[in-house]
Design an enzyme around this catalytic site. Structure first.
Site, PDB file in Angstrom:
ATOM      1  CD1 TRP A   9      -9.247   1.533  59.447  1.00 40.98           C
ATOM      2  CD2 TRP A   9      -8.371   3.463  60.141  1.00 40.98           C
ATOM      3  NE1 TRP A   9      -9.500   1.654  60.798  1.00 40.98           N
ATOM      4  CE2 TRP A   9      -8.976   2.815  61.241  1.00 40.98           C
ATOM      5  CE3 TRP A   9      -7.769   4.708  60.351  1.00 40.98           C
ATOM      6  CZ2 TRP A   9      -8.982   3.370  62.532  1.00 40.98           C
ATOM      7  CZ3 TRP A   9      -7.768   5.257  61.637  1.00 40.98           C
ATOM      8  CH2 TRP A   9      -8.373   4.595  62.711  1.00 40.98           C
TER       9      TRP A   9
ATOM     10  CG  ASP B 209      -2.924   1.272  57.449  1.00 42.24           C
ATOM     11  OD1 ASP B 209      -2.463   0.513  58.332  1.00 42.24           O
ATOM     12  OD2 ASP B 209      -3.826   2.113  57.673  1.00 42.24           O
TER      13      ASP B 209
ATOM     14  CE  LYS C 183      -6.575  -1.360  64.987  1.00 37.38           C
ATOM     15  NZ  LYS C 183      -6.403  -0.159  64.198  1.00 37.38           N
TER      16      LYS C 183
HETATM   17  C1  LIG Z   1      -6.411   1.040  63.785  1.00 40.25           C
HETATM   18  C2  LIG Z   1      -6.014   1.420  62.403  1.00 40.25           C
HETATM   19  C3  LIG Z   1      -5.373   2.633  62.117  1.00 40.25           C
HETATM   20  C4  LIG Z   1      -5.123   3.679  63.172  1.00 40.25           C
HETATM   21  O1  LIG Z   1      -4.062   3.322  63.965  1.00 40.25           O
HETATM   22  P1  LIG Z   1      -3.514   4.287  65.105  1.00 40.25           P
HETATM   23  O2  LIG Z   1      -2.369   3.474  65.620  1.00 40.25           O
HETATM   24  O3  LIG Z   1      -4.610   4.485  66.097  1.00 40.25           O
HETATM   25  O4  LIG Z   1      -3.079   5.554  64.476  1.00 40.25           O
HETATM   26  C5  LIG Z   1      -5.005   2.888  60.826  1.00 40.25           C
HETATM   27  N1  LIG Z   1      -5.233   2.007  59.835  1.00 40.25           N
HETATM   28  C6  LIG Z   1      -5.854   0.836  60.063  1.00 40.25           C
HETATM   29  C7  LIG Z   1      -6.094  -0.106  58.925  1.00 40.25           C
HETATM   30  C8  LIG Z   1      -6.255   0.502  61.348  1.00 40.25           C
HETATM   31  O5  LIG Z   1      -6.873  -0.671  61.570  1.00 40.25           O
END
Ligand SMILES: *Cc1c(COP(=O)(O)O)cnc(C)c1O
Length: 360
Positions: free
Chosen positions: A102, A172, A196
């Site tokens: 990521w 993030d 999540k």
């Molecule tokens: C799932 C995830 C993403 C991507 O998220 P989207 O909503 O599909 O763009 C980005 N960063 C992390 C750490 C993730 O777990």
């Protein structure tokens, strides 16, 4: 009806109590005679739902008043671009910590807008570690420092918050937000895709400090400017109304279960039990350095990868689903977010022991 234990990394399991309440309120929300998804986002009823969700999130995370909470769309992936577009503020460089899949994507996107200084990379450990503070090669003139507190794919989590002096920290938190208390005042921006640990896909929560709003780079589309959304209470355009409502139900569920510190105790216990089962066996293995093991995504391999498909099939027969690891890592991954009950983890642990007895 039999609900399974769903270990998917995302979209992920949602608390059953939340789904039941959504079902109860589906056809007629609070005497309105309609479903939340049929409501005008500018109507009194929906505005009250939206405001309550924000108030509850602010309470849960103790978000200071000088932060805006935005309920956006476009996923965490849009934030990979929105962060540089909004936070460069006349500078042309930013620090990024590279710890896996990521952060790699975040870096690639940032490079379209500025010079990226990779302050640390854990590639040499095959991304099974996190860098220590002293390993960070930070630039004191960077516009901001971006990192990924929990790398969802490999299951690697920072055991500490990096120190950056006056440089704003951008995190993030897609797969770790609400898993434990944090001090929001130490961050410039926190963002997370909802699918999540918050609610359904389609909603992205962004928590941004006031002074970082209003300085987007020339040419920034209105929809990519934090100011647009901050000035309009995230209703510049039609927001993800139903996702926002469901997130609100999750926040309410968290509050009635003791808030984030109570959740953190359970999360720590769930992760400890699963890692200890893995470490105590001669059959399963988790390659992540101990201090950087994720509470939310627990990866493991079997002694013989030929048994992977048997493991997955038998797990499914036992009501334990979506355990297959990400294609880039292989093996298994059990995502055990807030909504995964302790019984789900215990049930997985028992199954693993029993599987090892028969196949190990
Ligand atoms: C799932 C995830 C993403 C991507 O998220 P989207 O909503 O599909 O763009 C980005 N960063 C992390 C750490 C993730 O777990």
């Amino acid at each position: 009806m039999a609900r399974v234990y769903n270990f998917s990394a995302g979209p992920a399991t949602i608390p059953q109590a939340v789904l039941e309440r959504a079902r109860e309120e589906m056809l007629d929300w609070n005497g309105s005679g309609m479903s939340v998804m049929e409501m005008s986002h500018r109507g009194k009823e929906y505005m009250s739902i939206a405001a309550q969700a924000e108030a509850d999130l602010r309470e849960l995370m103790a978000i200071p008043d000088n932060y805006k909470v935005l309920f956006l769309q476009g996923g965490a992936s849009s934030q990979f671009a929105m962060v540089p577009m909004n936070l460069l503020r006349g500078k042309n460089k930013a620090d990024y910590i590279y710890t896996g899949a990521w952060s790699k994507k975040a870096i690639a996107e940032a490079k379209r807008y500025c010079d990226v200084n990779v302050a640390a990379s854990t590639e040499a450990s095959n991304f099974m570690t996190t860098p220590t503070q002293s390993e960070l090669n930070l630039d004191k003139d960077a516009a901001y420092m971006h990192f990924t507190p929990n790398e969802t794919i490999a299951g690697v989590e920072f055991p500490y918050l990096p120190e950056t002096g006056d440089v704003p920290i951008v995190a993030d938190m897609s797969s770790t937000i609400l898993s434990r208390p944090i001090d929001v005042s130490k961050y410039g921006v926190i963002y997370a895709g909802a699918q999540k640990n918050i609610g359904p896909a389609g909603l992205t929560v962004v928590i941004v400090r006031d002074d970082l709003i209003g300085n987007s780079i020339d040419g920034t589309p209105a929809m990519f400017d934090y100011k647009t959304h901050a000035d309009n209470d995230s209703m510049y355009n039609t927001p993800a109304t139903y996702g926002w409502y469901l997130a609100g139900l999750v926040f309410d569920w968290l509050k009635s279960n003791g808030g984030i510190s109570a959740m953190a105790e359970i999360n720590e216990r769930k992760a400890a039990a699963l890692y200890s089962a893995i470490d105590g066996s001669g059959f399963y293995n988790n390659p992540v350095e101990e201090k950087s093991r994720s509470w939310m995504n627990v990866t493991f391999t079997l002694a013989d990868s030929e048994l992977d498909s048997v493991f997955l099939a038998e797990a499914k027969e036992n009501g334990l689903v979506t355990l297959k690891g990400h294609r880039s890592v292989g093996g298994m991954r059990a995502s055990i977010y807030n909504a995964m009950p302790e019984e789900g983890v215990n049930s997985l642990i028992s199954f693993m022991a029993e599987f090892e007895k028969r196949h190990g």
